[in-house]
Motif scaffolding. Sequence first.
Motif, PDB file in Angstrom:
ATOM      1  N   VAL A 191       0.842  -1.192   0.000  1.00  0.00           N
ATOM      2  CA  VAL A 191       0.000   0.000   0.000  1.00  0.00           C
ATOM      3  C   VAL A 191       0.880   1.247   0.000  1.00  0.00           C
ATOM      4  O   VAL A 191       0.617   2.228  -0.716  1.00  0.00           O
ATOM      5  CB  VAL A 191      -0.961  -0.003   1.211  1.00  0.00           C
ATOM      6  CG1 VAL A 191      -1.690   1.335   1.311  1.00  0.00           C
ATOM      7  CG2 VAL A 191      -1.968  -1.142   1.085  1.00  0.00           C
ATOM      8  N   GLU A 192       1.943   1.221   0.796  1.00  0.00           N
ATOM      9  CA  GLU A 192       2.876   2.349   0.848  1.00  0.00           C
ATOM     10  C   GLU A 192       3.470   2.617  -0.534  1.00  0.00           C
ATOM     11  O   GLU A 192       3.525   3.764  -1.000  1.00  0.00           O
ATOM     12  CB  GLU A 192       3.995   2.037   1.844  1.00  0.00           C
ATOM     13  CG  GLU A 192       5.124   3.040   1.904  1.00  0.00           C
ATOM     14  CD  GLU A 192       4.738   4.292   2.673  1.00  0.00           C
ATOM     15  OE1 GLU A 192       5.467   5.294   2.554  1.00  0.00           O
ATOM     16  OE2 GLU A 192       3.700   4.283   3.365  1.00  0.00           O
ATOM     17  N   ILE A 193       3.900   1.549  -1.203  1.00  0.00           N
ATOM     18  CA  ILE A 193       4.491   1.713  -2.534  1.00  0.00           C
ATOM     19  C   ILE A 193       3.454   2.216  -3.528  1.00  0.00           C
ATOM     20  O   ILE A 193       3.734   3.094  -4.354  1.00  0.00           O
ATOM     21  CB  ILE A 193       5.087   0.362  -3.008  1.00  0.00           C
ATOM     22  CG1 ILE A 193       6.342   0.027  -2.178  1.00  0.00           C
ATOM     23  CG2 ILE A 193       5.416   0.402  -4.492  1.00  0.00           C
ATOM     24  CD1 ILE A 193       6.887  -1.353  -2.437  1.00  0.00           C
ATOM     25  N   MET A 194       2.243   1.698  -3.444  1.00  0.00           N
ATOM     26  CA  MET A 194       1.202   2.048  -4.409  1.00  0.00           C
ATOM     27  C   MET A 194       0.890   3.542  -4.384  1.00  0.00           C
ATOM     28  O   MET A 194       0.613   4.137  -5.422  1.00  0.00           O
ATOM     29  CB  MET A 194      -0.058   1.227  -4.140  1.00  0.00           C
ATOM     30  CG  MET A 194      -1.135   1.394  -5.204  1.00  0.00           C
ATOM     31  SD  MET A 194      -2.535   0.276  -4.994  1.00  0.00           S
ATOM     32  CE  MET A 194      -3.281   0.939  -3.495  1.00  0.00           C
ATOM     33  N   SER A 227      -6.786  -3.973   4.964  1.00  0.00           N
ATOM     34  CA  SER A 227      -7.700  -3.351   5.915  1.00  0.00           C
ATOM     35  C   SER A 227      -8.283  -2.069   5.319  1.00  0.00           C
ATOM     36  O   SER A 227      -7.543  -1.227   4.798  1.00  0.00           O
ATOM     37  CB  SER A 227      -6.958  -3.022   7.209  1.00  0.00           C
ATOM     38  OG  SER A 227      -7.648  -2.046   7.952  1.00  0.00           O
ATOM     39  N   PRO A 228      -9.618  -1.893   5.387  1.00  0.00           N
ATOM     40  CA  PRO A 228     -10.194  -0.628   4.922  1.00  0.00           C
ATOM     41  C   PRO A 228      -9.583   0.589   5.612  1.00  0.00           C
ATOM     42  O   PRO A 228      -9.394   1.636   4.989  1.00  0.00           O
ATOM     43  CB  PRO A 228     -11.680  -0.775   5.258  1.00  0.00           C
ATOM     44  CG  PRO A 228     -11.931  -2.245   5.212  1.00  0.00           C
ATOM     45  CD  PRO A 228     -10.677  -2.856   5.757  1.00  0.00           C
ATOM     46  N   ASP A 229      -9.264   0.458   6.913  1.00  0.00           N
ATOM     47  CA  ASP A 229      -8.657   1.581   7.618  1.00  0.00           C
ATOM     48  C   ASP A 229      -7.324   1.970   6.989  1.00  0.00           C
ATOM     49  O   ASP A 229      -6.989   3.155   6.885  1.00  0.00           O
ATOM     50  CB  ASP A 229      -8.456   1.232   9.092  1.00  0.00           C
ATOM     51  CG  ASP A 229      -9.779   1.002   9.811  1.00  0.00           C
ATOM     52  OD1 ASP A 229     -10.774   1.659   9.424  1.00  0.00           O
ATOM     53  OD2 ASP A 229      -9.836   0.168  10.723  1.00  0.00           O
ATOM     54  N   LEU A 230      -6.565   0.950   6.546  1.00  0.00           N
ATOM     55  CA  LEU A 230      -5.287   1.217   5.883  1.00  0.00           C
ATOM     56  C   LEU A 230      -5.512   1.945   4.555  1.00  0.00           C
ATOM     57  O   LEU A 230      -4.768   2.857   4.192  1.00  0.00           O
ATOM     58  CB  LEU A 230      -4.552  -0.106   5.641  1.00  0.00           C
ATOM     59  CG  LEU A 230      -3.115  -0.036   5.115  1.00  0.00           C
ATOM     60  CD1 LEU A 230      -2.221   0.699   6.089  1.00  0.00           C
ATOM     61  CD2 LEU A 230      -2.592  -1.450   4.856  1.00  0.00           C
ATOM     62  N   LEU A 231      -6.571   1.571   3.845  1.00  0.00           N
ATOM     63  CA  LEU A 231      -6.872   2.208   2.564  1.00  0.00           C
ATOM     64  C   LEU A 231      -7.360   3.645   2.758  1.00  0.00           C
ATOM     65  O   LEU A 231      -7.001   4.537   1.982  1.00  0.00           O
ATOM     66  CB  LEU A 231      -7.925   1.384   1.819  1.00  0.00           C
ATOM     67  CG  LEU A 231      -7.443  -0.005   1.361  1.00  0.00           C
ATOM     68  CD1 LEU A 231      -8.620  -0.833   0.872  1.00  0.00           C
ATOM     69  CD2 LEU A 231      -6.392   0.129   0.263  1.00  0.00           C
ATOM     70  N   PHE A 232      -8.182   3.878   3.775  1.00  0.00           N
ATOM     71  CA  PHE A 232      -8.615   5.252   4.053  1.00  0.00           C
ATOM     72  C   PHE A 232      -7.418   6.129   4.408  1.00  0.00           C
ATOM     73  O   PHE A 232      -7.332   7.295   3.998  1.00  0.00           O
ATOM     74  CB  PHE A 232      -9.638   5.273   5.188  1.00  0.00           C
ATOM     75  CG  PHE A 232     -11.016   4.813   4.780  1.00  0.00           C
ATOM     76  CD1 PHE A 232     -11.708   5.459   3.775  1.00  0.00           C
ATOM     77  CD2 PHE A 232     -11.611   3.733   5.410  1.00  0.00           C
ATOM     78  CE1 PHE A 232     -12.977   5.041   3.399  1.00  0.00           C
ATOM     79  CE2 PHE A 232     -12.877   3.298   5.041  1.00  0.00           C
ATOM     80  CZ  PHE A 232     -13.563   3.955   4.028  1.00  0.00           C
ATOM     81  N   ASP A 233      -6.500   5.566   5.181  1.00  0.00           N
ATOM     82  CA  ASP A 233      -5.292   6.317   5.534  1.00  0.00           C
ATOM     83  C   ASP A 233      -4.462   6.633   4.295  1.00  0.00           C
ATOM     84  O   ASP A 233      -3.922   7.736   4.147  1.00  0.00           O
ATOM     85  CB  ASP A 233      -4.464   5.508   6.532  1.00  0.00           C
ATOM     86  CG  ASP A 233      -3.187   6.223   6.926  1.00  0.00           C
ATOM     87  OD1 ASP A 233      -3.283   7.280   7.575  1.00  0.00           O
ATOM     88  OD2 ASP A 233      -2.100   5.728   6.565  1.00  0.00           O
ATOM     89  N   ALA A 234      -4.379   5.663   3.369  1.00  0.00           N
ATOM     90  CA  ALA A 234      -3.631   5.887   2.136  1.00  0.00           C
ATOM     91  C   ALA A 234      -4.270   7.000   1.306  1.00  0.00           C
ATOM     92  O   ALA A 234      -3.567   7.855   0.748  1.00  0.00           O
ATOM     93  CB  ALA A 234      -3.576   4.593   1.323  1.00  0.00           C
ATOM     94  N   LEU A 235      -5.592   7.003   1.234  1.00  0.00           N
ATOM     95  CA  LEU A 235      -6.281   8.067   0.500  1.00  0.00           C
ATOM     96  C   LEU A 235      -5.968   9.442   1.078  1.00  0.00           C
ATOM     97  O   LEU A 235      -5.767  10.417   0.343  1.00  0.00           O
ATOM     98  CB  LEU A 235      -7.794   7.834   0.540  1.00  0.00           C
ATOM     99  CG  LEU A 235      -8.398   6.907  -0.507  1.00  0.00           C
ATOM    100  CD1 LEU A 235      -9.881   6.686  -0.212  1.00  0.00           C
ATOM    101  CD2 LEU A 235      -8.237   7.488  -1.903  1.00  0.00           C
ATOM    102  N   ALA A 236      -5.934   9.511   2.389  1.00  0.00           N
ATOM    103  CA  ALA A 236      -5.692  10.797   3.045  1.00  0.00           C
ATOM    104  C   ALA A 236      -4.285  11.307   2.775  1.00  0.00           C
ATOM    105  O   ALA A 236      -4.037  12.520   2.845  1.00  0.00           O
ATOM    106  CB  ALA A 236      -5.927  10.659   4.551  1.00  0.00           C
ATOM    107  N   ARG A 237      -3.373  10.406   2.461  1.00  0.00           N
ATOM    108  CA  ARG A 237      -1.980  10.815   2.262  1.00  0.00           C
ATOM    109  C   ARG A 237      -1.677  11.228   0.831  1.00  0.00           C
ATOM    110  O   ARG A 237      -0.633  11.829   0.566  1.00  0.00           O
ATOM    111  CB  ARG A 237      -1.054   9.674   2.676  1.00  0.00           C
ATOM    112  CG  ARG A 237      -1.083   9.407   4.190  1.00  0.00           C
ATOM    113  CD  ARG A 237      -0.438   8.077   4.520  1.00  0.00           C
ATOM    114  NE  ARG A 237       0.893   7.980   3.954  1.00  0.00           N
ATOM    115  CZ  ARG A 237       1.458   6.818   3.612  1.00  0.00           C
ATOM    116  NH1 ARG A 237       0.803   5.694   3.751  1.00  0.00           N
ATOM    117  NH2 ARG A 237       2.671   6.812   3.118  1.00  0.00           N
ATOM    118  N   ILE A 238      -2.553  10.880  -0.117  1.00  0.00           N
ATOM    119  CA  ILE A 238      -2.317  11.263  -1.511  1.00  0.00           C
ATOM    120  C   ILE A 238      -2.597  12.756  -1.671  1.00  0.00           C
ATOM    121  O   ILE A 238      -3.608  13.262  -1.204  1.00  0.00           O
ATOM    122  CB  ILE A 238      -3.215  10.442  -2.459  1.00  0.00           C
ATOM    123  CG1 ILE A 238      -2.913   8.942  -2.314  1.00  0.00           C
ATOM    124  CG2 ILE A 238      -3.009  10.884  -3.902  1.00  0.00           C
ATOM    125  CD1 ILE A 238      -3.849   8.056  -3.092  1.00  0.00           C
TER     126      ILE A 238
END
Length: 437
Positions: free
Chosen positions: A46-49, A74-85
């Motif tokens: 997820v970090e790389i993506m 984890s959906p929580d991990l995906l929401f966090d990834a969205l917030a970082r883009i």
Amino acid sequence: MRGEQPSRASVPDVAEALRPAPFHDQFPAARAVGERGDETTVGRLVEIMVTDPRRAAGAAVALDVLDARGYPVSPDLLFDALARIRPGQWRDTYDTINAPSLSWQKRVRELTPAEVSSTRSLPVSEVVFAKIAQLLRDHAEPRHVPALVQLLAFTAESPSDNYSRDAARTHEARVRDVGYQVLPFVDGAAAVDVLADELRRRPDVDKVRRALCKAVHPHAVDVLLEFLAEPPAGTGDANQVRSARGDFAAALGRHRDPRALEPLLALFDSGAGGQGLAEFGGPEVVAAMIDRLEAPGGTRALGAIAVLGKVGDSAAVGPLVRFLDANAWTGPAIKPAVEALGRVGDAEAVQALCAKLRPVDHENAELMAKIAEALRQIGHPGALPALRRIDPGPLGQWDLAKAKDYSYDPEGEAKYWYLKRCDDIHQAIVALESAAR
């Protein structure tokens, strides 16, 4: 159930394995990462993506494989990834990747070799957002509805320069689209209510209506029935209201809730709603359409024929043949009725269709071509003798192309369509002969 646990030595170094490369070269390595990784690999991918555009497509593939093996993101991990883009974060590094068109709506195991080797260029952000939405659709739960609501209301900061403003608007739209793509598949009434409220607030936005119409929770039936009876104020003019009702009807048909049948029939009788009944299907719909097909002076025969063809129930064959005979095989509903018999695909129609085959001329070429295609769809070899008697023979593609060159005037256009239908008849015969071998 999770697959066999790999040894620590077998878990690849993700960043090293996903070397920057064209997608078709990166694909095998990415798949291997997914097949050999474990739960510790998910977070790294997820970090790389979301941070490394050169490896984003490969990371998305690996996450898909891991998910299929029982290592979900984890959906929580995906929401966090969205917030970082951040808007435009990839513009100065690597804007596009060679990636398979449309495949981001698919799973890796569904990709064809042609899609893997495709060279269509897609923005990295498009790939990343689509993969996040896909994974959230699979794993989001009712407790994630508040986070999805926040996505619908997401607003990006508006920078001063034009390029950054455009990037911010694109980013904002993609974040919101994740919410619209995921909410319909959350198994909870709250998700349906959010989409219903959003449609009341923005009744003229097609993507909001489409999202509500995809909602899977049974509560959607209540909301769709409400909007079918009275679309939200502000939907638009009469044509837009009609289109919206058609969308609501089709969605209700897919739910197949018995409460929807009578409203769908009433809408059909008013001149719309056929797609909803076709989606609903079942003996009740077939019986209702046969009644309307056979009603003296019925005004909904054409719509009933379309529904019967889409439902594909063999109980419609006899009534359709009788309708054709009663109308002397002429009139605007005849060709749709022939097409419906082909879609139903029941051999009971073969004799009636073959009896109407005639030597091809300019007057009947279109009908003969539709009968030939219907017989091909039915696939019964008993139709071949009658079809061979009217076979115009093979037509060279050069002749057809030449005829099309002269289709700019009425005489040339008539010749082209005559030759095209002759070729359609011959190709239908060839396909049926091939299937009968």
